[in-house]
Design a protein around this motif. Structure first.
Motif, PDB file in Angstrom:
ATOM      1  N   GLY A 169       0.805  -1.214   0.000  1.00 51.74           N
ATOM      2  CA  GLY A 169       0.000   0.000   0.000  1.00 51.74           C
ATOM      3  C   GLY A 169       0.836   1.260   0.000  1.00 51.74           C
ATOM      4  O   GLY A 169       0.416   2.296  -0.536  1.00 51.74           O
ATOM      5  N   GLN A 170       2.037   1.197   0.590  1.00 50.72           N
ATOM      6  CA  GLN A 170       2.890   2.382   0.607  1.00 50.72           C
ATOM      7  C   GLN A 170       3.339   2.772  -0.800  1.00 50.72           C
ATOM      8  O   GLN A 170       3.592   3.950  -1.068  1.00 50.72           O
ATOM      9  CB  GLN A 170       4.109   2.143   1.497  1.00 50.72           C
ATOM     10  CG  GLN A 170       5.075   1.106   0.993  1.00 50.72           C
ATOM     11  CD  GLN A 170       6.262   0.906   1.928  1.00 50.72           C
ATOM     12  OE1 GLN A 170       6.459   1.682   2.855  1.00 50.72           O
ATOM     13  NE2 GLN A 170       7.037  -0.134   1.691  1.00 50.72           N
ATOM     14  N   ILE A 171       3.399   1.809  -1.694  1.00 51.62           N
ATOM     15  CA  ILE A 171       3.741   2.121  -3.085  1.00 51.62           C
ATOM     16  C   ILE A 171       2.643   2.974  -3.708  1.00 51.62           C
ATOM     17  O   ILE A 171       2.908   3.955  -4.417  1.00 51.62           O
ATOM     18  CB  ILE A 171       3.951   0.826  -3.892  1.00 51.62           C
ATOM     19  CG1 ILE A 171       5.132   0.037  -3.313  1.00 51.62           C
ATOM     20  CG2 ILE A 171       4.185   1.139  -5.366  1.00 51.62           C
ATOM     21  CD1 ILE A 171       5.341  -1.318  -3.953  1.00 51.62           C
ATOM     22  N   ALA A 172       1.384   2.607  -3.431  1.00 53.67           N
ATOM     23  CA  ALA A 172       0.263   3.406  -3.922  1.00 53.67           C
ATOM     24  C   ALA A 172       0.251   4.783  -3.275  1.00 53.67           C
ATOM     25  O   ALA A 172      -0.091   5.785  -3.925  1.00 53.67           O
ATOM     26  CB  ALA A 172      -1.051   2.677  -3.654  1.00 53.67           C
ATOM     27  N   ALA A 173       0.622   4.862  -1.989  1.00 50.45           N
ATOM     28  CA  ALA A 173       0.685   6.163  -1.304  1.00 50.45           C
ATOM     29  C   ALA A 173       1.745   7.055  -1.941  1.00 50.45           C
ATOM     30  O   ALA A 173       1.539   8.265  -2.121  1.00 50.45           O
ATOM     31  CB  ALA A 173       0.983   5.959   0.177  1.00 50.45           C
ATOM     32  N   ILE A 174       2.885   6.469  -2.283  1.00 46.61           N
ATOM     33  CA  ILE A 174       3.940   7.222  -2.965  1.00 46.61           C
ATOM     34  C   ILE A 174       3.445   7.711  -4.320  1.00 46.61           C
ATOM     35  O   ILE A 174       3.663   8.869  -4.707  1.00 46.61           O
ATOM     36  CB  ILE A 174       5.196   6.346  -3.121  1.00 46.61           C
ATOM     37  CG1 ILE A 174       5.868   6.135  -1.763  1.00 46.61           C
ATOM     38  CG2 ILE A 174       6.180   6.969  -4.119  1.00 46.61           C
ATOM     39  CD1 ILE A 174       6.966   5.091  -1.770  1.00 46.61           C
TER      40      ILE A 174
END
Length: 250
Positions: free
Chosen positions: A70-75
């Motif tokens: 999910g942090q990839i999507a947040a980035i």
């Protein structure tokens, strides 16, 4: 930064409209929730009931397994939310409507932060509940020690990663470049640094921030200290982006 340059409601509203109507930004924001919850639930259903520790040594951190994705999507959300200003002369149009660059920048950052935090908190809660519902006898209860802190902290962490990307995008004026550099940075570099320089990898933005989701502290960083380290990374990126926004031509 003076009070006269602070965001106003009309400017904040216009920035919200920009994000809402940009497919890449809105899609990335929704992907934070779908990816994090979905991967956690699928992984828990597949191997979570097999044996204790199947998802990692720390049962609380394992409850947020999908945050790694999910942090990839947040980035991507943070990067795309700022990148639109630097394509096809969009920044000139924005500055015509809002001549104060600081106000424009702070407004964009504020909207990104609010949306990322809102989605992040919902994501953290749904991720925990959905994942643990499929863990069988190895499930962690919401009332267990550290769980409320981890749920809240996971949302803050996702927001900070989005802000880190937003600040860097304002600095280099390319969302594609930021995603191309930052995603491998948070996925690979902390482990490489940790191998080469002992425990220094714990001070990388992802490793430090994820301490808030741990039941047991790893090394010298406690849950809130780790999140504070990630916040410092994000603030540094945002300040660098603000300086670049003020000094460069549109």
């Amino acid at each position: 930064m003076t009070a006269a340059a602070l965001p106003t409601v009309p400017v904040l509203h216009s920035e919200w409209i920009k994000i809402r109507t940009a497919r890449s930004s809105l899609g990335s924001l929704m992907a934070v929730l779908v990816t994090t919850v979905g991967i956690t639930a699928l992984t828990a259903a597949a191997i979570g009931t097999g044996e204790e520790g199947a998802l990692g040594d720390d049962p609380l951190l394992a409850a947020f397994y999908g945050v790694n994705f999910g942090q990839i999507a947040a980035i991507a959300f943070g990067a795309t939310a700022l990148a639109g200003e630097f394509r096809h002369g969009a920044l000139r149009i924005s500055l015509t409507a809002v001549p104060d660059r600081t106000r424009l920048y702070l407004s964009k950052v504020a909207v990104v932060a609010c949306l990322a935090l809102l989605v992040g908190e919902v994501t953290g809660l749904l991720t925990f509940v959905a994942g643990q519902a499929l863990m069988g006898p190895h499930a962690v209860e919401l009332g267990d020690p550290g769980t409320v802190r981890a749920v809240f902290g996971s949302g803050v962490y996702l927001m900070l990663m989005a802000l880190l990307a937003a600040g860097l995008t304002a600095l280099v004026r390319s969302g594609t470049l930021v995603m191309g550099l930052l995603i491998p940075f948070v996925l690979i570099v902390p482990f490489v640094v940790g191998k080469v320089v002992g425990g220094a990898g714990r001070f990388m933005p992802d490793r430090a921030g994820q301490a808030v989701m741990r039941l047991n502290a790893e090394g010298s960083l406690g849950p809130w200290e780790g999140l504070a380290v990630t916040a410092l990374w994000s603030v540094a990126a945002l300040v660098a982006g603000w300086i670049a926004m003020r000094r460069r031509d549109a």
